[in-house]
Design a protein around this motif. Structure first.
Motif, PDB file in Angstrom:
ATOM      1  N   ALA A  15     -56.522 -27.880  -1.016  1.00 33.56           N
ATOM      2  CA  ALA A  15     -56.431 -26.546  -0.408  1.00 33.56           C
ATOM      3  C   ALA A  15     -55.576 -25.604  -1.249  1.00 33.56           C
ATOM      4  O   ALA A  15     -55.768 -24.394  -1.215  1.00 33.56           O
ATOM      5  CB  ALA A  15     -55.855 -26.662   0.999  1.00 33.56           C
ATOM      6  N   TRP A  16     -54.672 -26.165  -2.020  1.00 37.49           N
ATOM      7  CA  TRP A  16     -53.751 -25.363  -2.825  1.00 37.49           C
ATOM      8  C   TRP A  16     -54.332 -24.977  -4.185  1.00 37.49           C
ATOM      9  O   TRP A  16     -53.683 -24.301  -4.973  1.00 37.49           O
ATOM     10  CB  TRP A  16     -52.436 -26.122  -3.027  1.00 37.49           C
ATOM     11  CG  TRP A  16     -52.625 -27.561  -3.420  1.00 37.49           C
ATOM     12  CD1 TRP A  16     -52.642 -28.650  -2.584  1.00 37.49           C
ATOM     13  CD2 TRP A  16     -52.864 -28.078  -4.729  1.00 37.49           C
ATOM     14  NE1 TRP A  16     -52.872 -29.809  -3.294  1.00 37.49           N
ATOM     15  CE2 TRP A  16     -53.004 -29.482  -4.621  1.00 37.49           C
ATOM     16  CE3 TRP A  16     -52.977 -27.500  -5.986  1.00 37.49           C
ATOM     17  CZ2 TRP A  16     -53.256 -30.298  -5.717  1.00 37.49           C
ATOM     18  CZ3 TRP A  16     -53.216 -28.327  -7.077  1.00 37.49           C
ATOM     19  CH2 TRP A  16     -53.350 -29.708  -6.929  1.00 37.49           C
ATOM     20  N   ASN A  17     -55.563 -25.375  -4.479  1.00 41.91           N
ATOM     21  CA  ASN A  17     -56.169 -25.079  -5.777  1.00 41.91           C
ATOM     22  C   ASN A  17     -56.548 -23.598  -5.867  1.00 41.91           C
ATOM     23  O   ASN A  17     -57.420 -23.142  -5.139  1.00 41.91           O
ATOM     24  CB  ASN A  17     -57.409 -25.944  -5.981  1.00 41.91           C
ATOM     25  CG  ASN A  17     -58.057 -25.733  -7.328  1.00 41.91           C
ATOM     26  OD1 ASN A  17     -57.548 -25.014  -8.169  1.00 41.91           O
ATOM     27  ND2 ASN A  17     -59.191 -26.360  -7.532  1.00 41.91           N
ATOM     28  N   PRO A  18     -55.937 -22.832  -6.792  1.00 40.25           N
ATOM     29  CA  PRO A  18     -56.240 -21.407  -6.899  1.00 40.25           C
ATOM     30  C   PRO A  18     -57.477 -21.102  -7.743  1.00 40.25           C
ATOM     31  O   PRO A  18     -57.935 -19.968  -7.781  1.00 40.25           O
ATOM     32  CB  PRO A  18     -54.992 -20.836  -7.570  1.00 40.25           C
ATOM     33  CG  PRO A  18     -54.537 -21.946  -8.465  1.00 40.25           C
ATOM     34  CD  PRO A  18     -54.844 -23.217  -7.694  1.00 40.25           C
ATOM     35  N   ASN A  19     -58.024 -22.098  -8.422  1.00 42.38           N
ATOM     36  CA  ASN A  19     -59.154 -21.855  -9.327  1.00 42.38           C
ATOM     37  C   ASN A  19     -60.423 -21.535  -8.551  1.00 42.38           C
ATOM     38  O   ASN A  19     -60.745 -22.186  -7.574  1.00 42.38           O
ATOM     39  CB  ASN A  19     -59.400 -23.072 -10.216  1.00 42.38           C
ATOM     40  CG  ASN A  19     -58.237 -23.359 -11.127  1.00 42.38           C
ATOM     41  OD1 ASN A  19     -57.513 -22.453 -11.516  1.00 42.38           O
ATOM     42  ND2 ASN A  19     -58.051 -24.613 -11.467  1.00 42.38           N
ATOM     43  N   ASP A  49     -56.259 -42.260   5.077  1.00 46.54           N
ATOM     44  CA  ASP A  49     -57.009 -43.514   5.021  1.00 46.54           C
ATOM     45  C   ASP A  49     -58.407 -43.283   4.464  1.00 46.54           C
ATOM     46  O   ASP A  49     -59.203 -42.535   5.041  1.00 46.54           O
ATOM     47  CB  ASP A  49     -57.113 -44.138   6.418  1.00 46.54           C
ATOM     48  CG  ASP A  49     -55.757 -44.558   6.959  1.00 46.54           C
ATOM     49  OD1 ASP A  49     -54.868 -44.875   6.140  1.00 46.54           O
ATOM     50  OD2 ASP A  49     -55.592 -44.560   8.195  1.00 46.54           O
ATOM     51  N   ASP A  50     -58.692 -43.928   3.353  1.00 52.64           N
ATOM     52  CA  ASP A  50     -60.018 -43.862   2.729  1.00 52.64           C
ATOM     53  C   ASP A  50     -60.451 -42.450   2.351  1.00 52.64           C
ATOM     54  O   ASP A  50     -61.650 -42.158   2.312  1.00 52.64           O
ATOM     55  CB  ASP A  50     -61.085 -44.494   3.630  1.00 52.64           C
ATOM     56  CG  ASP A  50     -60.845 -45.972   3.847  1.00 52.64           C
ATOM     57  OD1 ASP A  50     -60.368 -46.643   2.901  1.00 52.64           O
ATOM     58  OD2 ASP A  50     -61.123 -46.465   4.955  1.00 52.64           O
ATOM     59  N   TYR A  51     -59.516 -41.564   2.104  1.00 48.44           N
ATOM     60  CA  TYR A  51     -59.831 -40.218   1.645  1.00 48.44           C
ATOM     61  C   TYR A  51     -59.030 -39.915   0.399  1.00 48.44           C
ATOM     62  O   TYR A  51     -57.969 -40.486   0.160  1.00 48.44           O
ATOM     63  CB  TYR A  51     -59.537 -39.159   2.717  1.00 48.44           C
ATOM     64  CG  TYR A  51     -60.641 -39.072   3.731  1.00 48.44           C
ATOM     65  CD1 TYR A  51     -61.742 -38.248   3.522  1.00 48.44           C
ATOM     66  CD2 TYR A  51     -60.600 -39.831   4.890  1.00 48.44           C
ATOM     67  CE1 TYR A  51     -62.775 -38.192   4.445  1.00 48.44           C
ATOM     68  CE2 TYR A  51     -61.622 -39.785   5.813  1.00 48.44           C
ATOM     69  CZ  TYR A  51     -62.700 -38.956   5.576  1.00 48.44           C
ATOM     70  OH  TYR A  51     -63.721 -38.918   6.490  1.00 48.44           O
ATOM     71  N   TYR A  52     -59.560 -38.973  -0.376  1.00 42.65           N
ATOM     72  CA  TYR A  52     -58.923 -38.571  -1.620  1.00 42.65           C
ATOM     73  C   TYR A  52     -58.919 -37.059  -1.722  1.00 42.65           C
ATOM     74  O   TYR A  52     -59.771 -36.385  -1.145  1.00 42.65           O
ATOM     75  CB  TYR A  52     -59.680 -39.165  -2.820  1.00 42.65           C
ATOM     76  CG  TYR A  52     -59.705 -40.665  -2.808  1.00 42.65           C
ATOM     77  CD1 TYR A  52     -58.709 -41.403  -3.421  1.00 42.65           C
ATOM     78  CD2 TYR A  52     -60.729 -41.354  -2.155  1.00 42.65           C
ATOM     79  CE1 TYR A  52     -58.721 -42.789  -3.401  1.00 42.65           C
ATOM     80  CE2 TYR A  52     -60.758 -42.741  -2.132  1.00 42.65           C
ATOM     81  CZ  TYR A  52     -59.749 -43.441  -2.758  1.00 42.65           C
ATOM     82  OH  TYR A  52     -59.763 -44.814  -2.724  1.00 42.65           O
ATOM     83  N   GLU A  53     -57.960 -36.532  -2.488  1.00 45.21           N
ATOM     84  CA  GLU A  53     -57.859 -35.100  -2.742  1.00 45.21           C
ATOM     85  C   GLU A  53     -57.923 -34.885  -4.242  1.00 45.21           C
ATOM     86  O   GLU A  53     -57.311 -35.628  -5.009  1.00 45.21           O
ATOM     87  CB  GLU A  53     -56.528 -34.574  -2.194  1.00 45.21           C
ATOM     88  CG  GLU A  53     -56.319 -33.097  -2.407  1.00 45.21           C
ATOM     89  CD  GLU A  53     -54.994 -32.641  -1.841  1.00 45.21           C
ATOM     90  OE1 GLU A  53     -55.002 -31.780  -0.966  1.00 45.21           O
ATOM     91  OE2 GLU A  53     -53.948 -33.153  -2.296  1.00 45.21           O
ATOM     92  N   THR A  54     -58.667 -33.873  -4.666  1.00 40.11           N
ATOM     93  CA  THR A  54     -58.789 -33.621  -6.095  1.00 40.11           C
ATOM     94  C   THR A  54     -57.485 -33.086  -6.672  1.00 40.11           C
ATOM     95  O   THR A  54     -56.814 -32.252  -6.070  1.00 40.11           O
ATOM     96  CB  THR A  54     -59.905 -32.609  -6.417  1.00 40.11           C
ATOM     97  OG1 THR A  54     -59.655 -31.403  -5.703  1.00 40.11           O
ATOM     98  CG2 THR A  54     -61.272 -33.149  -6.092  1.00 40.11           C
ATOM     99  N   ILE A  55     -57.145 -33.602  -7.823  1.00 39.17           N
ATOM    100  CA  ILE A  55     -56.056 -33.052  -8.633  1.00 39.17           C
ATOM    101  C   ILE A  55     -56.680 -32.354  -9.833  1.00 39.17           C
ATOM    102  O   ILE A  55     -56.184 -31.350 -10.308  1.00 39.17           O
ATOM    103  CB  ILE A  55     -55.083 -34.161  -9.081  1.00 39.17           C
ATOM    104  CG1 ILE A  55     -54.365 -34.730  -7.874  1.00 39.17           C
ATOM    105  CG2 ILE A  55     -54.093 -33.638 -10.101  1.00 39.17           C
ATOM    106  CD1 ILE A  55     -53.455 -35.888  -8.191  1.00 39.17           C
ATOM    107  N   GLY A  56     -57.772 -32.899 -10.317  1.00 42.62           N
ATOM    108  CA  GLY A  56     -58.520 -32.306 -11.421  1.00 42.62           C
ATOM    109  C   GLY A  56     -60.001 -32.474 -11.168  1.00 42.62           C
ATOM    110  O   GLY A  56     -60.482 -33.580 -10.957  1.00 42.62           O
ATOM    111  N   GLY A  57     -60.714 -31.353 -11.140  1.00 40.63           N
ATOM    112  CA  GLY A  57     -62.160 -31.432 -10.991  1.00 40.63           C
ATOM    113  C   GLY A  57     -62.719 -30.852  -9.713  1.00 40.63           C
ATOM    114  O   GLY A  57     -63.845 -31.178  -9.331  1.00 40.63           O
TER     115      GLY A  57
END
Length: 80
Positions: A15-19, A49-57
């Motif tokens: 949610a914090w991704n400004p791109n 649990d069983d979820y991921y958040e993008t850091i790149g991509g």
């Protein structure tokens, strides 16, 4: 570095991704993925649990969803 396949419905954009990417660039990205495949895996972190958040991509994730590609190659890192 280990690349694993993660079901696309278990990955959320940060949610914090400004791109942001306009439709012209997203169309180019989709064509590139269709032509060459996903050259660089997504970088994600565990997020619940069983979820991921993008850091790149995050933009690649949107394009992959639009293309119906599932699962998605990811590198999982532990990051706060």
């Amino acid at each position: 570095m280990k690349v694993i396949d993660v079901p696309i419905d278990q990955i959320d954009e940060a949610a914090w991704n400004p791109n942001q990417m306009d439709e012209v660039m997203r169309s180019r990205l989709r064509r590139s993925i269709q032509r060459f495949g996903l050259v660089v895996p997504l970088v994600v972190r565990p997020f619940g649990d069983d979820y991921y958040e993008t850091i790149g991509g995050a933009q690649r994730l949107v394009a992959l969803r639009e293309l119906g590609i599932n699962p998605v190659p990811c590198v999982v890192v532990n990051a706060d």
